[in-house]
Design an enzyme around this catalytic site. Sequence first.
Site, PDB file in Angstrom:
ATOM      1  CG  HIS A  11      -3.413   3.080   2.774  1.00 24.34           C
ATOM      2  ND1 HIS A  11      -3.934   2.778   1.535  1.00 24.34           N
ATOM      3  CD2 HIS A  11      -3.416   1.911   3.485  1.00 24.34           C
ATOM      4  CE1 HIS A  11      -4.240   1.492   1.491  1.00 24.34           C
ATOM      5  NE2 HIS A  11      -3.930   0.946   2.662  1.00 24.34           N
TER       6      HIS A  11
ATOM      7  CB  CYS B  96      -0.934   0.002   1.205  1.00 21.27           C
ATOM      8  SG  CYS B  96      -2.062  -1.407   1.233  1.00 21.27           S
TER       9      CYS B  96
ATOM     10  CG  ASN C 292      -7.021  -1.066   1.587  1.00 18.32           C
ATOM     11  OD1 ASN C 292      -6.322  -0.695   0.656  1.00 18.32           O
ATOM     12  ND2 ASN C 292      -6.504  -1.570   2.697  1.00 18.32           N
TER      13      ASN C 292
END
Length: 322
Positions: A249, A113, A279
């Site tokens: 994030h 990520c 996500n």
Amino acid sequence: MYPAKISGVGSCVPEGKLSSRQLAEMLDVEEEWIVSRTGIEERRVAAEDEATSDFAYAAALRALQDASLLPEEIDLILAATETPDHILPPLSCQLQHRLGCRPIPALDLHNTCVGFLSALQIAEQYIKTGAHKHVLVIGADTLTRLTDYTDKSTAILFGDGAGAVVLSRAEERQGIVATVLHSDGRHFQSLYVPGGGSRRPASAEHKNKMVMDGQKIFKLAVKSMSSALIESLTTTGLSKEEIDWVIPHQANLRIMEAVARQAAIPMEKVINTVSRYGNSCSATIPIALDTAVKDGRIKRGDRLAMLSFGAGLIWGAAIVEF
């Protein structure tokens, strides 16, 4: 040394949606149980005939258009992804051909990520040295292909999509002010895919689906992103009050809220797209950036703090004058 700025932004998500209500029925839980734990109301899901390169290509085209550049003007492509169309060759090479770029360097980053921020840092170095003038940076993932929909702890989190920016040589100001990146491999088994690699090829015993220690990841995420923000501000000499927008994030709303509390940042300054997209790994920050630019929240001259953490454990931050 040349300064680097973000000259264009773009994003693309699949049309398909999986709402938390639909997911609750699949998992035999209450919709409120999902939303209260994640802040996610729906996530985008790729169709069977779609793959990561499709969204990455569309996001890249939009970023190029926003930067008023043609594909042949790009000097380097950096694609951050955990889910390329194929194990090999690189996703970035597919994009170089599909976009119609010159035979330029094209590299993939396998950095979970934090892949987008990692690619942004690398791109800035190429701009700084004068090696390249325009670098295309892409974060793209189709995480639903790695999601085990019998595992309640992970099935509620992930979605698909892509975001892209063009980083260009700047004449008048420094767009990328600072970047910091760190890793700590002690925690790699807290979030990983056991099968599918050279250690354990995918099989009935070793599935290529994500497994996660949710409580441990939550604590590590809050601690690492908060520390990265503090470090980046200390490096630049800026105060948190001088930051216009924080783009974390988009892993989980509770994580984002905890980071904001720990850093004493009002949630009004935090860009939140997790409720609509879930996500999407390396794509979350560029998707959130593009969304906030397009809806008018982020304007030229705004100072941004981008924060991320990911499996590895990897974490980092970037201070950017947009």
